[in-house]
Design an enzyme around this catalytic site. Structure first.
Site, PDB file in Angstrom:
ATOM      1  N   VAL A  14       0.764  -1.247   0.144  1.00 23.13           N
ATOM      2  CA  VAL A  14       0.055  -0.069   0.095  1.00 23.13           C
ATOM      3  C   VAL A  14       0.767   1.305   0.003  1.00 23.13           C
ATOM      4  O   VAL A  14       0.522   2.155  -0.776  1.00 23.13           O
ATOM      5  CB  VAL A  14      -0.950  -0.081   1.182  1.00 23.13           C
ATOM      6  CG1 VAL A  14      -1.842   1.389   1.160  1.00 23.13           C
ATOM      7  CG2 VAL A  14      -1.759  -1.295   1.357  1.00 23.13           C
ATOM      8  N   LYS A  45      11.262  -1.175   7.784  1.00 26.20           N
ATOM      9  CA  LYS A  45      12.138  -2.120   8.740  1.00 26.20           C
ATOM     10  C   LYS A  45      13.441  -2.385   8.167  1.00 26.20           C
ATOM     11  O   LYS A  45      14.574  -2.306   8.966  1.00 26.20           O
ATOM     12  CB  LYS A  45      11.367  -3.345   8.670  1.00 26.20           C
ATOM     13  CG  LYS A  45      10.586  -3.742  10.065  1.00 26.20           C
ATOM     14  CD  LYS A  45      10.533  -5.261  10.154  1.00 26.20           C
ATOM     15  CE  LYS A  45       9.009  -5.640   9.458  1.00 26.20           C
ATOM     16  NZ  LYS A  45       8.403  -6.905   9.748  1.00 26.20           N
ATOM     17  N   ILE A 136     -13.110   0.927  -2.563  1.00 19.34           N
ATOM     18  CA  ILE A 136     -14.246   1.281  -2.421  1.00 19.34           C
ATOM     19  C   ILE A 136     -14.728   2.320  -1.471  1.00 19.34           C
ATOM     20  O   ILE A 136     -14.468   2.044  -0.348  1.00 19.34           O
ATOM     21  CB  ILE A 136     -15.232   0.086  -2.337  1.00 19.34           C
ATOM     22  CG1 ILE A 136     -15.073  -1.201  -3.048  1.00 19.34           C
ATOM     23  CG2 ILE A 136     -16.866   0.543  -2.265  1.00 19.34           C
ATOM     24  CD1 ILE A 136     -15.631  -2.229  -2.674  1.00 19.34           C
ATOM     25  N   GLU A 190      -2.710 -10.581   3.944  1.00 15.54           N
ATOM     26  CA  GLU A 190      -2.191  -9.595   5.012  1.00 15.54           C
ATOM     27  C   GLU A 190      -0.827 -10.657   5.288  1.00 15.54           C
ATOM     28  O   GLU A 190      -0.865 -11.586   4.705  1.00 15.54           O
ATOM     29  CB  GLU A 190      -3.111 -10.154   6.461  1.00 15.54           C
ATOM     30  CG  GLU A 190      -4.482  -9.504   6.184  1.00 15.54           C
ATOM     31  CD  GLU A 190      -4.307  -7.892   5.994  1.00 15.54           C
ATOM     32  OE1 GLU A 190      -3.637  -7.234   6.702  1.00 15.54           O
ATOM     33  OE2 GLU A 190      -4.735  -7.492   5.193  1.00 15.54           O
ATOM     34  N   LYS A 205     -13.658  -5.921   9.326  1.00 17.06           N
ATOM     35  CA  LYS A 205     -14.219  -4.823   8.416  1.00 17.06           C
ATOM     36  C   LYS A 205     -15.816  -4.664   8.681  1.00 17.06           C
ATOM     37  O   LYS A 205     -16.263  -3.808   8.891  1.00 17.06           O
ATOM     38  CB  LYS A 205     -13.947  -5.329   7.417  1.00 17.06           C
ATOM     39  CG  LYS A 205     -12.495  -5.251   6.722  1.00 17.06           C
ATOM     40  CD  LYS A 205     -12.127  -5.844   5.306  1.00 17.06           C
ATOM     41  CE  LYS A 205     -10.783  -5.737   4.847  1.00 17.06           C
ATOM     42  NZ  LYS A 205     -10.369  -6.557   3.857  1.00 17.06           N
TER      43      LYS A 205
HETATM   44  N1  LIG Z   1      -2.402  -5.023   0.886  1.00 19.96           N
HETATM   45  C1  LIG Z   1      -3.660  -4.735   0.732  1.00 19.96           C
HETATM   46  O1  LIG Z   1      -4.193  -4.888  -0.421  1.00 19.96           O
HETATM   47  C2  LIG Z   1      -4.296  -3.848   1.743  1.00 19.96           C
HETATM   48  C3  LIG Z   1      -3.577  -3.778   2.857  1.00 19.96           C
HETATM   49  N2  LIG Z   1      -4.526  -2.992   3.940  1.00 19.96           N
HETATM   50  C4  LIG Z   1      -3.847  -2.720   5.116  1.00 19.96           C
HETATM   51  O2  LIG Z   1      -2.622  -1.910   4.743  1.00 19.96           O
HETATM   52  C5  LIG Z   1      -1.522  -2.026   5.847  1.00 19.96           C
HETATM   53  C6  LIG Z   1      -0.362  -2.463   5.108  1.00 19.96           C
HETATM   54  O3  LIG Z   1      -0.430  -3.504   4.410  1.00 19.96           O
HETATM   55  P1  LIG Z   1       0.544  -3.699   2.965  1.00 19.96           P
HETATM   56  O4  LIG Z   1       1.141  -2.728   2.287  1.00 19.96           O
HETATM   57  O5  LIG Z   1      -0.108  -4.933   2.229  1.00 19.96           O
HETATM   58  O6  LIG Z   1       1.850  -4.447   4.147  1.00 19.96           O
HETATM   59  P2  LIG Z   1       3.307  -4.843   3.677  1.00 19.96           P
HETATM   60  O7  LIG Z   1       3.686  -5.871   4.461  1.00 19.96           O
HETATM   61  O8  LIG Z   1       3.329  -4.891   2.079  1.00 19.96           O
HETATM   62  O9  LIG Z   1       3.832  -3.504   4.088  1.00 19.96           O
HETATM   63  C7  LIG Z   1       4.443  -2.923   5.332  1.00 19.96           C
HETATM   64  C8  LIG Z   1       5.463  -2.027   5.312  1.00 19.96           C
HETATM   65  O10 LIG Z   1       5.360  -1.499   6.654  1.00 19.96           O
HETATM   66  C9  LIG Z   1       6.970  -1.732   7.142  1.00 19.96           C
HETATM   67  N3  LIG Z   1       6.913  -2.067   8.405  1.00 19.96           N
HETATM   68  C10 LIG Z   1       6.007  -3.115   9.111  1.00 19.96           C
HETATM   69  N4  LIG Z   1       6.330  -3.331  10.301  1.00 19.96           N
HETATM   70  C11 LIG Z   1       7.502  -2.339  10.917  1.00 19.96           C
HETATM   71  C12 LIG Z   1       8.079  -1.896  11.768  1.00 19.96           C
HETATM   72  N5  LIG Z   1       7.707  -2.634  12.883  1.00 19.96           N
HETATM   73  N6  LIG Z   1       8.671  -0.886  11.795  1.00 19.96           N
HETATM   74  C13 LIG Z   1       9.208  -0.456  10.564  1.00 19.96           C
HETATM   75  N7  LIG Z   1       8.383  -0.548   9.634  1.00 19.96           N
HETATM   76  C14 LIG Z   1       7.655  -1.471   9.525  1.00 19.96           C
HETATM   77  C15 LIG Z   1       7.596  -2.703   6.138  1.00 19.96           C
HETATM   78  O11 LIG Z   1       8.985  -2.429   6.051  1.00 19.96           O
HETATM   79  P3  LIG Z   1       9.897  -3.334   5.029  1.00 19.96           P
HETATM   80  O12 LIG Z   1       9.360  -2.911   3.709  1.00 19.96           O
HETATM   81  O13 LIG Z   1      11.438  -2.656   5.343  1.00 19.96           O
HETATM   82  O14 LIG Z   1       9.881  -4.674   5.523  1.00 19.96           O
HETATM   83  C16 LIG Z   1       6.804  -2.516   4.914  1.00 19.96           C
HETATM   84  O15 LIG Z   1       7.244  -1.293   4.307  1.00 19.96           O
HETATM   85  C17 LIG Z   1      -1.997  -3.166   6.609  1.00 19.96           C
HETATM   86  O16 LIG Z   1      -2.755  -2.555   7.993  1.00 19.96           O
HETATM   87  C18 LIG Z   1      -2.851  -3.750   5.675  1.00 19.96           C
HETATM   88  O17 LIG Z   1      -4.006  -4.622   6.566  1.00 19.96           O
HETATM   89  C19 LIG Z   1      -5.269  -2.566   3.771  1.00 19.96           C
HETATM   90  C20 LIG Z   1      -6.294  -2.607   2.494  1.00 19.96           C
HETATM   91  C21 LIG Z   1      -5.600  -3.570   1.514  1.00 19.96           C
HETATM   92  N1  LIG Z   2      -6.055  -8.816   3.071  1.00 21.41           N
HETATM   93  C1  LIG Z   2      -7.150  -7.877   2.568  1.00 21.41           C
HETATM   94  C2  LIG Z   2      -6.504  -6.729   2.131  1.00 21.41           C
HETATM   95  C3  LIG Z   2      -7.438  -5.600   2.266  1.00 21.41           C
HETATM   96  O1  LIG Z   2      -8.058  -5.201   3.177  1.00 21.41           O
HETATM   97  C4  LIG Z   2      -7.792  -8.631   1.872  1.00 21.41           C
HETATM   98  O2  LIG Z   2      -7.678  -9.585   1.197  1.00 21.41           O
HETATM   99  O3  LIG Z   2      -9.084  -8.151   1.564  1.00 21.41           O
HETATM  100 NA    NA Z   3     -12.743   1.670   1.282  1.00 23.27          NA
END
Ligand SMILES: NC(=O)C1=CN([C@@H]2O[C@H](COP(=O)(O)OP(=O)(O)OC[C@H]3O[C@@H](n4cnc5c(N)ncnc54)[C@H](OP(=O)(O)O)[C@@H]3O)[C@@H](O)[C@H]2O)C=CC1
Ligand SMILES: N[C@@H](CC=O)C(=O)O
Ligand code: NA
Length: 432
Positions: A14, A45, A136, A190, A205
């Site tokens: 994201v 991280k 959405i 996730e 959700k």
């Molecule tokens: N993926 C999706 O389609 C959707 C995701 N979400 C929500 O969005 C959020 C992010 O999801 P997503 O982008 O898929 O997750 P990712 O695992 O792809 O990305 C997580 C990011 O956060 C960083 N990170 C995680 N933990 C730490 C920490 N303790 N300290 C510092 N940096 C940290 C990671 O760093 P590094 O890159 O260095 O590992 C990475 O860049 C979540 O809450 C998820 O539920 C919501 C809707 C849709």
């Molecule tokens: N893991 C979630 C990501 C969006 O919220 C999903 O599959 O819907």
């Molecule tokens: Na939404």
């Protein structure tokens, strides 16, 4: 005009989408908020990881305080996921008068009301559109678009990963493990996909949707949850044969002052509009007393769709900053929570049993249903390879959850019933 600086917590699926949209839609942002928007710092991280977006290495940090305490940063976008540590960061940020946009349903479903209170005490916005149904604009639609109506039911596919898996399993006969891996590679799942496949992500959700839609604080523990891991190829096949499609469905239903909220694998009549929602797409049906039926459809997961919701929330914050009305938007629940009893929750059910193939067994089974005044919409009986057993597949008419659970207990106690192979909720009437 001075640029607005924002900080990002996370640069994964994201986060990288957010950076791309802010860069590529800068002219649109300028037009809407009247000044440039720049990403100043990003918490990650691993500083050396390859990124999906080109980024100046100097913008990356592993020290959250470089963002949480930076006086130049006005808005923080939280897209790192996680609970305890992330909640602490958010509280620190709000106390430092930084507005927050988050995609984190885990946190909002459990600690949303506490965080929203802290936000409004500090005159900060806390927006979370991306947390439900990705791209959405469903939360905004409930809070603003349908603000004047009384919502009675929300029913939806709110997890992209499980919808992707069920679509591929049903349409192409793909193996569960293989499709789950594909959903992970595409960035839908996730970090720990257990929460997707066990229904917890969808339950979070639904708790958020029910809280906003019914203006009643619905906790995660109030949501009855079952995931997709026990669905078998046979269930999908029987479902198809009877005119149903298997989906992981969230339902939040209000009758009078009482509500029930659940997430369960559900056999939907093929004619039901939600049955045609495929792959990672989500859809939410919302029924309002005055508006009637509305349906919201779109991508529920993935980098750019989710980031669109995040950046739109950012635009909302920036407009509020300009108007000087930040922290004034959150609406607190109007009604006291009242949950329905199992005797007040009604559904149709699909049941698959392995039973002894003997005279009188079928009659014994049907009499248990009759004792509870539950009748059948469909019944099939097939021989099994083990000759002394047969398979019975049935779909009931409406039954209360209490009656249905008592029926299951009685069926388990019946000697002639070898196993209850599966049981699912059924929605809609199939033409078959
Ligand atoms: N993926 C999706 O389609 C959707 C995701 N979400 C929500 O969005 C959020 C992010 O999801 P997503 O982008 O898929 O997750 P990712 O695992 O792809 O990305 C997580 C990011 O956060 C960083 N990170 C995680 N933990 C730490 C920490 N303790 N300290 C510092 N940096 C940290 C990671 O760093 P590094 O890159 O260095 O590992 C990475 O860049 C979540 O809450 C998820 O539920 C919501 C809707 C849709
Ligand atoms: N893991 C979630 C990501 C969006 O919220 C999903 O599959 O819907
Ligand atoms: Na939404």
């Amino acid at each position: 005009m001075e640029a607005i600086s924002i900080g990002l917590l996370g640069l994964g699926t994201v986060g990288s989408g957010v950076v791309k949209i802010i860069e590529n839609h800068q002219d649109k942002l300028m037009h809407q908020v009247g000044c440039p928007v720049k990403v100043k710092k990003i918490l990650v991280k691993d500083l050396n990881k390859e990124r999906a977006v080109k980024i100046d290495n100097e913008k990356l940090t592993t020290d959250p305080d470089e963002i949480l305490y930076d006086p130049e940063i006005d808005v923080i976008i939280e897209v790192m996921g996680g609970m305890k540590e992330t909640k602490n960061y958010m509280i620190k940020a709000l106390r430092n008068r930084k507005h927050i946009v988050t995609a984190n349903k885990d946190l909002m479903a459990v600690h949303g009301s506490e965080l929203l209170t802290i936000a409004s005490e500090n005159e900060c916005d806390l927006f979370y559109e991306a947390s439900v149904a990705g791209g959405i604009p469903i939360l905004r639609s409930l809070v603003d678009g349908l603000a004047s109506d009384r919502i009675t039911k929300m029913m939806g596919i709110v997890n992209g990963t499980t919808n992707f898996i069920l679509t591929k399993m049903s349409k192409h006969g793909s193996a569960y493990e293989e499709v789950l891996k594909e959903a992970q590679e595409l960035g839908y799942a996730e970090a720990d996909p257990t929460s997707d496949v066990e229904g917890l992500d969808a339950a979070r959700k639904m708790a958020i949707l029910a809280t906003l839609g019914f203006s009643m604080k619905i906790d995660l523990d109030d949501v009855k949850v079952e995931g997709i891991t026990r669905i078998t190829e046979e269930d999908l096949r029987y479902g198809r044969q009877l005119g149903y499609t298997m989906k992981l469905i969230g339902i939040a239903h209000r009758e009078g002052e009482k509500v029930d909220v659940s997430v369960q694998p559900t056999l939907l009549a093929d004619t039901h509009p939600l049955a045609s929602v495929q792959d990672e797409f989500n859809a939410v049906y919302v029924y309002g007393e005055a508006v009637g039926e509305t349906m919201f459809y779109g991508p529920g997961a993935g980098s750019l769709p989710t980031a669109t919701a995040v950046v739109s929330d950012l635009v909302g914050v920036l407009k509020n900053m300009r108007l000087g009305v930040t922290g004034k938007n959150a609406v607190t629940p109007q009604y006291k929570k009242q949950l329905k009893e199992p005797s007040e929750i009604y559904s149709k059910y699909f049941l698959r049993l392995h039973v002894r193939d003997e005279v009188g067994v079928f009659a014994n089974i049907t009499s248990i249903f009759s004792e509870h005044r539950v009748s059948f919409e469909k019944i099939l009986q097939m021989p099994l390879k083990e000759k002394e057993y047969a398979e019975i597949v049935l779909v009931t008419h409406q039954a209360s959850l209490q009656d249905y659970e008592e029926i299951l207990v009685k069926l388990r106690d019946l000697q002639a019933v070898k196993t209850i192979e599966s049981s699912y909720r059924v929605e809609g009437s199939a033409n078959v």
